[in-house]
Scaffold this motif. Structure first.
Motif, PDB file in Angstrom:
ATOM      1  N   GLN A  18       0.121  -7.777   5.323  1.00 10.27           N
ATOM      2  CA  GLN A  18       1.530  -7.566   4.973  1.00 10.27           C
ATOM      3  C   GLN A  18       2.212  -8.887   4.632  1.00 10.27           C
ATOM      4  OE1 GLN A  18       3.641  -4.973   7.910  1.00 10.27           O
ATOM      5  NE2 GLN A  18       1.567  -4.477   8.615  1.00 10.27           N
ATOM      6  N   GLU A  78      -1.054   0.084  13.415  1.00  8.77           N
ATOM      7  CA  GLU A  78      -1.551  -1.028  12.607  1.00  8.77           C
ATOM      8  C   GLU A  78      -2.240  -2.033  13.528  1.00  8.77           C
ATOM      9  OE1 GLU A  78      -1.272  -1.112   9.239  1.00  8.77           O
ATOM     10  OE2 GLU A  78      -0.271   0.851   9.302  1.00  8.77           O
ATOM     11  N   SER A 110      -7.646  -4.872  17.567  1.00  7.99           N
ATOM     12  CA  SER A 110      -7.418  -5.927  16.573  1.00  7.99           C
ATOM     13  C   SER A 110      -6.935  -7.210  17.249  1.00  7.99           C
ATOM     14  CB  SER A 110      -6.394  -5.466  15.538  1.00  7.99           C
ATOM     15  OG  SER A 110      -5.079  -5.465  16.083  1.00  7.99           O
ATOM     16  N   ARG A 160       0.841  -1.199   0.000  1.00  5.13           N
ATOM     17  CA  ARG A 160       0.000   0.000   0.000  1.00  5.13           C
ATOM     18  C   ARG A 160       0.877   1.249   0.000  1.00  5.13           C
ATOM     19  NH1 ARG A 160      -4.203  -2.877   4.248  1.00  5.13           N
ATOM     20  NH2 ARG A 160      -4.925  -4.449   2.731  1.00  5.13           N
ATOM     21  N   SER A 175      -3.738  -6.066   9.620  1.00  6.40           N
ATOM     22  CA  SER A 175      -2.724  -5.424   8.777  1.00  6.40           C
ATOM     23  C   SER A 175      -1.491  -6.315   8.649  1.00  6.40           C
ATOM     24  CB  SER A 175      -2.321  -4.065   9.358  1.00  6.40           C
ATOM     25  OG  SER A 175      -1.240  -3.511   8.630  1.00  6.40           O
TER      26      SER A 175
END
Length: 273
Positions: free
Chosen positions: A92, A84, A181, A10, A88
């Motif tokens: 990645q 993050e 998360s 990204r 994420s």
């Protein structure tokens, strides 16, 4: 041979090191197996006491292509780690996998993720979402990401993040998004969905992540209808396998297990011809 590379994810850049296999592919196969190493919480692709450097070099000697990389905000990668989250890191890891598979000599049927600590949970949940991953090696993997990481940072760091929007821990700025998360991640539940083979390794002297998790992981993996799970408990090994004898045993068991997977793959190919 080793080479440092940058992989675009990204708006960020992931710094990685790629280790090329030092042993030629087996006769009849021009493609090589791939291993991606997923580091743990506030870690890097080097690892404590250079654990991942040594691991990658030894596995490259065995004929594997190995990539170890820094998650966003860690090591030499760009971005902010604490802003993050688990999803994420999974994304990645998949980006690194995409890059690796763009290398023409990688065999898409022989892909393994090695995950240490929080990286173990990331590797597992990546494998569940991405069927390209065939094997998993979990070193001292977290089982309850939120509880395990908050235990490391201290409850005050989490409370400050929630109240103020960010909190410092070892120079990293952690946001509520990061902790939220972790609370959503459920590795033990996700483990049932992975159909490949697994090696679970843990040390009896790990005072960060309980060795009991290894037994729980194996129990869950055994409940699956396909895929095998092997377990190795290393006596007196700490969380990062820092002592020489324990580290050597970790690497030997991992290398032997990966070699077993190679033999299984070769036998399957012979039967399918």
């Amino acid at each position: 041979m080793e080479r440092q590379i940058t992989i675009r994810h990204r708006q960020e850049e992931l710094t990685a090191t790629i280790h090329y296999p030092q042993k030629e592919a087996d006769a009849g196969s021009r493609r090589v197996p791939l291993i991606i190493i997923c580091h743990g919480f506030v870690g890097s692709r080097i690892g404590v006491d250079r654990l991942f450097v040594k691991t990658a070099r030894e596995l490259a000697q065995d004929g594997h292509m190995v990539i170890r990389f820094d998650y966003i905000g860690c090591g030499e990668s760009s971005g902010s780690y604490g802003s993050e989250g688990l999803e994420s890191m999974i994304a990645q890891t998949r980006t690194v996998l995409d890059y690796a598979l763009s290398c023409t000599d990688v065999d898409p049927q022989r892909i393994t993720l090695i995950g240490h600590s929080l990286g173990g949970a990331v590797a597992l949940q990546t494998a569940v979402r991405d069927r390209r991953v065939k094997n998993l090696v979990l070193w001292s993997a977290v089982g309850y990401p939120f509880n395990d990481i908050v235990k490391i940072t201290g409850r005050d760091v989490y409370d400050t993040a929630v109240q103020s929007g960010a909190a410092d821990y070892l120079g990293y700025s952690f946001t509520p998004v990061f902790f939220e998360s972790l609370a959503q991640g459920q590795p033990f539940q996700e483990a049932l969905k992975f159909t490949g083979n697994v090696l679970v390794v843990h040390g009896t002297s790990d005072d960060i992540i309980p060795v009991d998790y290894a037994f729980l992981y194996q129990k869950v993996f055994w409940m699956r209808s396909e895929g095998r799970c092997d377990k190795e408990i290393i006596f007196q090994a700490d969380h990062t396998y820092s002592a020489g004898p324990q580290r050597e045993l970790l690497l030997k068991r991992t290398r032997d297990w990966l070699e077993e997977q190679e033999h299984i793959q070769q036998e399957w190919q012979h039967w399918s011809i």
